[in-house]
Motif scaffolding. Structure first.
Motif, PDB file in Angstrom:
ATOM      1  N   TYR A 151     -20.534 -96.317  33.060  1.00  0.00           N
ATOM      2  CA  TYR A 151     -20.123 -95.259  33.988  1.00  0.00           C
ATOM      3  C   TYR A 151     -21.288 -94.576  34.692  1.00  0.00           C
ATOM      4  CZ  TYR A 151     -16.104 -96.112  31.012  1.00  0.00           C
ATOM      5  OH  TYR A 151     -15.119 -96.719  30.303  1.00  0.00           O
ATOM      6  N   ASN A 152     -22.120 -95.378  35.303  1.00  0.00           N
ATOM      7  CA  ASN A 152     -23.198 -94.831  36.131  1.00  0.00           C
ATOM      8  C   ASN A 152     -23.473 -95.812  37.276  1.00  0.00           C
ATOM      9  OD1 ASN A 152     -24.900 -96.908  34.998  1.00  0.00           O
ATOM     10  ND2 ASN A 152     -24.993 -95.624  33.162  1.00  0.00           N
ATOM     11  N   GLN A 153     -24.433 -95.458  38.094  1.00  0.00           N
ATOM     12  CA  GLN A 153     -24.750 -96.254  39.283  1.00  0.00           C
ATOM     13  C   GLN A 153     -25.194 -97.674  38.905  1.00  0.00           C
ATOM     14  OE1 GLN A 153     -26.755 -93.840  42.248  1.00  0.00           O
ATOM     15  NE2 GLN A 153     -27.955 -95.611  42.808  1.00  0.00           N
ATOM     16  N   THR A 154     -25.942 -97.765  37.810  1.00  0.00           N
ATOM     17  CA  THR A 154     -26.443 -99.078  37.390  1.00  0.00           C
ATOM     18  C   THR A 154     -25.296-100.016  37.036  1.00  0.00           C
ATOM     19  OG1 THR A 154     -28.344 -97.914  36.486  1.00  0.00           O
ATOM     20  CG2 THR A 154     -28.097-100.197  35.832  1.00  0.00           C
TER      21      THR A 154
ATOM     22  N   ALA B 195     -22.549 -78.575  25.106  1.00  0.00           N
ATOM     23  CA  ALA B 195     -22.942 -79.316  23.890  1.00  0.00           C
ATOM     24  C   ALA B 195     -22.362 -80.725  23.931  1.00  0.00           C
ATOM     25  CB  ALA B 195     -22.441 -78.571  22.656  1.00  0.00           C
ATOM     26  N   TYR B 196     -21.320 -80.922  24.722  1.00  0.00           N
ATOM     27  CA  TYR B 196     -20.667 -82.239  24.762  1.00  0.00           C
ATOM     28  C   TYR B 196     -20.868 -82.950  26.093  1.00  0.00           C
ATOM     29  CZ  TYR B 196     -18.718 -80.467  20.467  1.00  0.00           C
ATOM     30  OH  TYR B 196     -18.607 -79.956  19.201  1.00  0.00           O
ATOM     31  N   LYS B 197     -21.967 -82.663  26.737  1.00  0.00           N
ATOM     32  CA  LYS B 197     -22.265 -83.310  28.024  1.00  0.00           C
ATOM     33  C   LYS B 197     -22.208 -84.839  27.869  1.00  0.00           C
ATOM     34  CE  LYS B 197     -25.854 -83.670  31.573  1.00  0.00           C
ATOM     35  NZ  LYS B 197     -24.952 -84.022  32.644  1.00  0.00           N
ATOM     36  N   ASP B 198     -21.578 -85.467  28.820  1.00  0.00           N
ATOM     37  CA  ASP B 198     -21.385 -86.923  28.849  1.00  0.00           C
ATOM     38  C   ASP B 198     -20.465 -87.439  27.747  1.00  0.00           C
ATOM     39  OD1 ASP B 198     -22.891 -87.210  31.113  1.00  0.00           O
ATOM     40  OD2 ASP B 198     -24.750 -87.637  30.034  1.00  0.00           O
ATOM     41  N   LYS B 199     -19.850 -86.534  27.027  1.00  0.00           N
ATOM     42  CA  LYS B 199     -18.853 -86.936  26.026  1.00  0.00           C
ATOM     43  C   LYS B 199     -17.514 -86.274  26.355  1.00  0.00           C
ATOM     44  CE  LYS B 199     -20.952 -89.854  23.514  1.00  0.00           C
ATOM     45  NZ  LYS B 199     -20.440 -91.231  23.504  1.00  0.00           N
ATOM     46  N   ARG B 238     -17.045 -81.461  35.990  1.00  0.00           N
ATOM     47  CA  ARG B 238     -17.492 -82.739  36.567  1.00  0.00           C
ATOM     48  C   ARG B 238     -18.916 -83.076  36.119  1.00  0.00           C
ATOM     49  NH1 ARG B 238     -19.262 -81.612  42.255  1.00  0.00           N
ATOM     50  NH2 ARG B 238     -21.032 -80.853  41.056  1.00  0.00           N
ATOM     51  N   ASP B 239     -19.796 -82.088  36.154  1.00  0.00           N
ATOM     52  CA  ASP B 239     -21.197 -82.349  35.797  1.00  0.00           C
ATOM     53  C   ASP B 239     -21.362 -82.725  34.323  1.00  0.00           C
ATOM     54  OD1 ASP B 239     -21.856 -81.840  38.383  1.00  0.00           O
ATOM     55  OD2 ASP B 239     -22.436 -79.753  38.040  1.00  0.00           O
ATOM     56  N   LEU B 240     -20.442 -82.270  33.509  1.00  0.00           N
ATOM     57  CA  LEU B 240     -20.538 -82.578  32.080  1.00  0.00           C
ATOM     58  C   LEU B 240     -19.767 -83.843  31.714  1.00  0.00           C
ATOM     59  CD1 LEU B 240     -20.004 -78.962  30.650  1.00  0.00           C
ATOM     60  CD2 LEU B 240     -22.161 -80.191  30.879  1.00  0.00           C
ATOM     61  N   SER B 241     -18.971 -84.332  32.668  1.00  0.00           N
ATOM     62  CA  SER B 241     -18.068 -85.450  32.354  1.00  0.00           C
ATOM     63  C   SER B 241     -18.753 -86.798  32.472  1.00  0.00           C
ATOM     64  CB  SER B 241     -16.868 -85.436  33.299  1.00  0.00           C
ATOM     65  OG  SER B 241     -16.031 -84.373  32.978  1.00  0.00           O
ATOM     66  N   LEU B 242     -18.351 -87.677  31.589  1.00  0.00           N
ATOM     67  CA  LEU B 242     -18.793 -89.067  31.681  1.00  0.00           C
ATOM     68  C   LEU B 242     -17.970 -89.783  32.740  1.00  0.00           C
ATOM     69  CD1 LEU B 242     -20.406 -91.460  30.416  1.00  0.00           C
ATOM     70  CD2 LEU B 242     -18.432 -91.839  28.941  1.00  0.00           C
ATOM     71  N   GLU B 259     -15.938 -93.372  23.548  1.00  0.00           N
ATOM     72  CA  GLU B 259     -16.830 -93.141  24.694  1.00  0.00           C
ATOM     73  C   GLU B 259     -16.917 -91.640  24.949  1.00  0.00           C
ATOM     74  OE1 GLU B 259     -18.614 -95.179  26.483  1.00  0.00           O
ATOM     75  OE2 GLU B 259     -17.881 -97.139  25.876  1.00  0.00           O
ATOM     76  N   ILE B 260     -15.821 -90.946  24.678  1.00  0.00           N
ATOM     77  CA  ILE B 260     -15.798 -89.487  24.864  1.00  0.00           C
ATOM     78  C   ILE B 260     -15.262 -88.822  23.604  1.00  0.00           C
ATOM     79  CG2 ILE B 260     -15.505 -89.555  27.368  1.00  0.00           C
ATOM     80  CD1 ILE B 260     -12.443 -89.015  26.721  1.00  0.00           C
ATOM     81  N   TYR B 261     -15.566 -87.504  23.492  1.00  0.00           N
ATOM     82  CA  TYR B 261     -15.067 -86.752  22.342  1.00  0.00           C
ATOM     83  C   TYR B 261     -13.957 -85.781  22.742  1.00  0.00           C
ATOM     84  CZ  TYR B 261     -19.493 -88.321  20.250  1.00  0.00           C
ATOM     85  OH  TYR B 261     -20.550 -89.080  19.797  1.00  0.00           O
ATOM     86  N   ALA B 262     -13.919 -85.398  24.015  1.00  0.00           N
ATOM     87  CA  ALA B 262     -12.908 -84.406  24.414  1.00  0.00           C
ATOM     88  C   ALA B 262     -12.453 -84.646  25.840  1.00  0.00           C
ATOM     89  CB  ALA B 262     -13.483 -82.994  24.291  1.00  0.00           C
TER      90      ALA B 262
END
Lengths: 288, 384
Positions: A151-154, B195-199, B238-242, B259-262
């Motif tokens: 889930y990124n540009q790469t 704390a859960y950025k990208d999760k 959005r900025d914290l979301s994967l 892949e995600i926690y929440a």
């Protein structure tokens, strides 16, 4: 009717089913899209028929659309370059292989037997947190925790390269196949090393194939929306995703039509430039 | 109750209504006369018009476990009993589906499993609604009155759908990483916890995004006064979301694969994950997103066959079996129908049948903002 007149008519008679299909299935829908682009979407989602320039004004003046278009062109350019770098050596190997050319070509065509969406989604099972790669790295102890690779540009570029690489290889292969190998031998006999012979003889002669492959990769890459949707993150949307959103999510068919025509115009201009300098014949050879 | 309605049945019902005094003598005779006239003017060519020969009804729903439950428990028995084939299609969301319907000819699509009264109102405003003959749907009497009334309010007391189920879009979290206590304490703000950025993930649906943004900024979802603050919350999420997910299958995959926690999630899908053994918690924060789904009959559909299918689907034994399969409580009133053992355990289930604990989207409010907010979200989603 004279023989000449009958002979003159024959190609048109043979072409007429294809021309009818192209006219009905391409030009007529395209005409609808052009007409739609001048309508307006009302608050209820219904279309207001008329001649309004609002959608075009918005599509052409809004920096949001311009930025996404530039991002799309950037992704398509990177994808094309990667395809060229990876595809040329592969095409060269296939073209110069003696006994197993048919097998290699079959392997090249194999991905086309599987749906593009399935092929794209397969990367989730490979690169996911609990995917094959992370599992293997964890197993051999290279990493302690799964790496976030998706889930990124790469991954968008990776998915596009996976999709487009065969198109590049096929085009370069066709071009290389048409080069007389005696030319390389002649260059060698005149004192050139194999590398010099490749650089000064083979590569220049295969450039039309490379360019045709590049054009195909670029146009197909710039028009994709599945790959960023499946493998991209929140901000990896490409221009076709905007068209999808305008038409599907926002039910704004008029704006979606204007945006799709905008993308068509940009890619069409590129094809015209290509045709001006290299001609479409090479592209047709590659597609054939 | 779920018999195929042939002409004899239809005339018997008409006669019964007349005898009960529900129908004026003039209307009764008029209808009988019209039927006779219609029969009288039949010609050998009339069969080509095919107007009364309904061999199939098209249904479109959400796919996955929801469609599986409907196919197994409703459509297959219906086909067996009536001989009418139910063509079962799927869509990823109401927005996508409305676009397909808009591009189609009347009658191409028949019954849709729509979500929320706002969708019902949208379809009605686009001229896609019908008027159901409720006499052909006697099982409607089992449905929670509140669920029926909100639809009637949109279509001048008439119905173009029958309510079918309800649920919530609450917060789903992986219990390995987030405890129940933490989820409860943070509520909607769990989805904007750095704390859960990208999760973290979320549905790429502008309504859900704005609803949760309202909760995260302490506002009432049906009356967002500080729009900028809400959009800022959408941006923060959005900025914290994967990833934004686009379908129930994707939601389940992201959570199951860790892949995600929440994320926020659909109650039935999360229950399905829990049933599969995944340690996923689910909670509805205060003023969480409640919704009801309906079976909407689109303009141009074969009405009697569609009504017959709706009646079949609302029969308690069918509706309960479907509900148990798709993990959403049925629209049946628990005070009128015994819903069995499993349904009371489903998320969002209300044993009183009053649904006072759920907050539903106000269709006027949300449809009034649809054009602007859907477009704005399209931009915010992409980093603007």
């Amino acid at each position: 009717m004279s023989v000449e007149a009958r002979e003159a008519r024959q190609p048109w008679i043979l072409l007429s089913p294809a021309l009818t299909a192209v006219f009905l299935l391409l030009f007529v829908p395209l005409l609808f899209i052009v007409v739609y682009s001048f309508w307006l979407r009302t608050a209820t989602g219904a279309d207001q028929v008329g001649f309004f320039l609002d959608n075009w004004r918005e599509a052409l003046s809004d920096a949001f659309y311009r930025d996404i278009l530039l991002f799309t062109l950037k992704i398509a350019t990177i994808t094309t370059l990667v395809c060229a770098l990876m595809g040329y050596p592969a095409a060269y190997v296939i073209a110069r292989s003696k006994g197993n050319k048919a097998l290699l070509l079959l392997l090249l065509m194999l991905p086309f037997w599987i749906s593009y969406i399935i092929r794209t989604m397969s990367w989730i099972n490979i690169l996911g947190v609990s995917g094959a790669l992370n599992t293997a790295l964890l197993y051999v102890g290279v990493i302690d925790e799964p790496i976030q690779m998706l889930y990124n540009q790469t991954t968008v570029i990776l998915g596009l390269v996976h999709f487009l690489l065969p198109f590049m290889i096929l085009n370069v292969f066709v071009s290389l196949e048409g080069i007389d190998t005696n030319l390389e031998d002649a260059a060698n006999s005149l004192g050139a090393t194999r590398w010099q012979a490749f650089l000064q003889v083979t590569l220049p002669l295969s450039l039309p194939g490379l360019a045709a492959g590049g054009l195909l990769c670029f146009v197909l890459g710039a028009g994709t929306y599945i790959t960023p949707l499946v493998l991209g993150g929140p901000s990896d949307a490409m221009f076709a995703n905007l068209v999808f959103e305008a038409i599907i999510t926002q039910l704004n068919w008029p704006l979606g039509s204007a945006l799709s025509l905008m993308l068509l115009a940009v890619l069409g201009a590129l094809v015209m430039v290509y045709n001006r300098y290299l001609g479409m014949a090479q592209l047709m050879k590659g597609l054939g | 109750m779920t018999r195929k309605m042939d002409n004899t049945t239809r005339y018997e019902r008409l006669r019964e209504r007349y005898m009960n005094g529900d129908l004026e003598r003039r209307s009764f005779l008029g209808l009988i006369g019209a039927a006779g006239l219609a029969y009288g003017v039949q010609t050998p060519f009339a069969k080509f018009a095919n107007a009364q020969t309904v061999s199939q009804v098209r249904f479109d729903g959400w796919g996955g476990v929801v469609s599986e439950a409907l196919r197994e428990n409703a459509f297959q028995p219906f086909e067996k009993e009536t001989g009418i084939e139910v063509v079962d299609g799927t869509f990823g969301g109401g927005d996508e589906y409305i676009s397909r319907v808009k591009a189609s000819q009347p009658g191409e699509y028949n019954i849709a499993h729509l979500s929320g009264v706002f969708d019902y109102a949208r379809y009605h405003n686009l001229g896609l609604s019908t008027t159901l003959n409720e006499d052909n749907i006697p099982n409607l009497k089992y449905v929670i009155p509140k669920l029926v009334d909100v639809f009637r309010n949109v279509t001048d007391g008439k119905l173009s759908c029958v309510p079918y189920d309800y649920g919530t879009t609450g917060i789903a979290y992986n219990r390995k990483h987030i405890s129940d206590e933490e989820a409860k304490e943070k509520g909607a703000k769990l989805l904007i916890d750095e704390a859960y950025k990208d999760k973290i993930a979320g549905w790429s649906d502008w309504r859900t995004r704005m609803w949760y943004a309202a909760l995260q900024t302490g506002q009432m979802p049906n009356n967002i006064e500080d729009e900028e603050a809400a959009w800022d919350a959408v941006r923060k999420h959005r900025d914290l979301s994967l990833k934004y997910w686009g379908s129930g299958a994707e939601l389940m995959s992201l959570l199951a694969e860790e892949e995600i926690y929440a994320t926020e999630g659909w109650s039935g899908r999360i229950y399905a994950l829990q049933e599969q053994g995944h340690d996923i918690g689910y909670m509805d924060p205060p003023n969480g997103f409640g919704w009801q789904e309906c079976m909407f009959v689109l303009k141009g559909s074969p009405m009697e066959a569609s009504e017959e299918l709706l009646n079949f689907m609302l029969a308690p034994e069918t509706a309960i079996a479907v509900a148990e399969g798709q993990n959403y409580p049925p629209a049946l009133d628990p005070t009128k129908v015994d819903l069995g053992d499993k349904i009371p355990t489903l998320p969002a289930f209300d044993p009183t049948g009053k649904l006072d604990g759920l907050t539903f989207a106000d269709p006027d409010y949300w449809n009034g903002h649809e054009q602007d907010w859907s477009k704005e979200f399209g931009r915010v989603q992409k980093g603007y």
